[in-house]
Design an enzyme around this catalytic site. Structure first.
Site, PDB file in Angstrom:
ATOM      1  CG  ASN A  11      -1.658   1.269   1.456  1.00 60.59           C
ATOM      2  OD1 ASN A  11      -1.802   2.060   0.532  1.00 60.59           O
ATOM      3  ND2 ASN A  11      -2.142   1.488   2.670  1.00 60.59           N
ATOM      4  CD1 TRP A  12       3.255   0.920  -2.954  1.00 62.15           C
ATOM      5  CD2 TRP A  12       3.362   2.151  -4.826  1.00 62.15           C
ATOM      6  NE1 TRP A  12       3.873   0.161  -3.919  1.00 62.15           N
ATOM      7  CE2 TRP A  12       3.951   0.893  -5.078  1.00 62.15           C
ATOM      8  CE3 TRP A  12       3.317   3.094  -5.849  1.00 62.15           C
ATOM      9  CZ2 TRP A  12       4.497   0.557  -6.314  1.00 62.15           C
ATOM     10  CZ3 TRP A  12       3.858   2.760  -7.084  1.00 62.15           C
ATOM     11  CH2 TRP A  12       4.446   1.510  -7.309  1.00 62.15           C
ATOM     12  CG  HIS A 101      -5.597   1.843   5.369  1.00 65.21           C
ATOM     13  ND1 HIS A 101      -5.118   2.786   6.241  1.00 65.21           N
ATOM     14  CD2 HIS A 101      -4.576   0.975   5.148  1.00 65.21           C
ATOM     15  CE1 HIS A 101      -3.846   2.513   6.521  1.00 65.21           C
ATOM     16  NE2 HIS A 101      -3.498   1.415   5.864  1.00 65.21           N
ATOM     17  CD  GLU A 173      -3.246  -2.691   7.532  1.00 63.89           C
ATOM     18  OE1 GLU A 173      -2.159  -2.943   7.018  1.00 63.89           O
ATOM     19  OE2 GLU A 173      -3.861  -1.628   7.341  1.00 63.89           O
ATOM     20  CB  SER A 219       5.730  -1.825  11.663  1.00 58.42           C
ATOM     21  OG  SER A 219       5.308  -0.498  11.922  1.00 58.42           O
ATOM     22  N   GLY A 240       2.922  -1.181   4.247  1.00 60.32           N
ATOM     23  CA  GLY A 240       2.897   0.232   3.911  1.00 60.32           C
ATOM     24  C   GLY A 240       4.302   0.727   3.599  1.00 60.32           C
TER      25      GLY A 240
HETATM   26  C1  PEP Z   1      -0.556   0.104   5.999  1.00 62.93           C
HETATM   27  O1  PEP Z   1      -0.558   1.236   5.558  1.00 62.93           O
HETATM   28  O2  PEP Z   1      -1.496  -0.651   5.715  1.00 62.93           O
HETATM   29  C2  PEP Z   1       0.572  -0.323   6.826  1.00 62.93           C
HETATM   30  C3  PEP Z   1       0.515  -1.498   7.382  1.00 62.93           C
HETATM   31  O3  PEP Z   1       1.621   0.551   6.955  1.00 62.93           O
HETATM   32  P1  PEP Z   1       3.079   0.232   7.578  1.00 62.93           P
HETATM   33  O4  PEP Z   1       3.541  -1.074   6.981  1.00 62.93           O
HETATM   34  O5  PEP Z   1       3.931   1.389   7.198  1.00 62.93           O
HETATM   35  O6  PEP Z   1       2.903   0.104   9.065  1.00 62.93           O
END
Ligand code: PEP
Length: 257
Positions: A11-12, A101, A173, A219, A240
């Site tokens: 997910n950019w 999200h 998440e 993360s 992300g």
């Molecule tokens: C996300 O945006 O769905 C996400 C999990 O971000 P990150 O990996 O940066 O925590």
């Protein structure tokens, strides 16, 4: 147990213009070997303005990477300035669309009802939703993580048919782990992904629950992907920050090497 092909999605968010997007996918493909794609799905979710460029690249270079979008509007068309509809995405060969999200929920006021309407639009146009659920730190510390996630699932999936439920991907998440560098332990991820599967069983029956792919997100990095993917109820990752580095995302995708 049904077949659950693992799915790793990047997910950019609101990063990279369309030229940088092309470069990022080209570099990702350079770092990956044919075996890395075997037996799992790889998805990139660029911002809307880069979808067409990335679609063209994926097709012309025959890259086995699926195109995803980060959200869409629930209506097929209309006076909704600035919005993008599900049929527009489907025309671009978008296969997956993220729904609910936590950033959309927190920053753009998306309730479970809104997420539910979007999810149905995504399915109506033949694409697959990646439905995000997860608790805040406060909710976790109050011992309410499972309750919150179950409530989000019930609200977001209300009225979804059994046929459509079979195409669902759910991303667990925890909000406190997104973009913070703080990952849930693999035990925490397993506990909540298992709770998600349990609730899918309540909503749609055991066969659907056993066949639904559940991702962990928050993360995810090259250093923790293997342990997370080793959990019985974790079938993939929604990534992300680390998906913006072609090297890191390639290492995550290639975690079985
Ligand atoms: C996300 O945006 O769905 C996400 C999990 O971000 P990150 O990996 O940066 O925590």
């Amino acid at each position: 147990m049904s077949d659950r092909t693992p799915i790793i999605a990047g997910n950019w968010k609101m990063h990279r213009d369309h030229l940088e997007a092309i470069q990022l996918v080209q570099k990702l493909a350079y770092h990956l070997q044919a075996d890395d794609y075997e037996g799992q799905e790889v998805v990139v979710c660029p911002p809307f303005v880069s979808l067409r460029s990335v679609q063209t690249l994926l097709q012309s270079d025959k890259l086995p990477i699926a195109l995803g979008a980060q959200t869409c509007h629930a209506e097929d068309e209309g006076a909704f300035t600035g919005e993008t509809s599900a049929p527009m995405l489907a025309r671009l060969d978008v296969k997956y669309v993220i729904a609910g999200h936590s950033e959309r929920r927190a920053l753009f006021g998306e309730t479970d009802d809104v997420v539910n309407a979007k999810l149905k639009a995504i399915q109506r146009h033949g694409m697959r939703p990646i439905l995000c659920v997860g608790e805040t730190l406060e909710e976790r510390e109050a011992g309410r993580a499972v309750e919150v996630v179950v409530e989000q699932l019930r609200g977001s999936l209300a009225g979804v048919t059994l046929k459509d439920a079979a195409d669902l991907v759910v991303a667990y998440e925890p909000v406190w782990a997104i973009g913070t560098g703080r990952t849930a332990t693999s035990d925490d991820a397993q506990e909540l992904c298992s709770a998600v599967r349990g609730e899918l069983g309540e909503l749609f029956g055991q066969a659907i629950a056993a066949g639904t792919r559940i991702q962990y997100g928050g993360s995810v990095k090259p250093g923790n992907i293997r342990e997370l993917m080793g959990q019985p109820d974790v079938d993939g990752a929604l990534v992300g920050g680390a998906s913006l580095s072609s090297e890191d995302f390639a290492l995550i995708v290639a975690h079985r090497r």
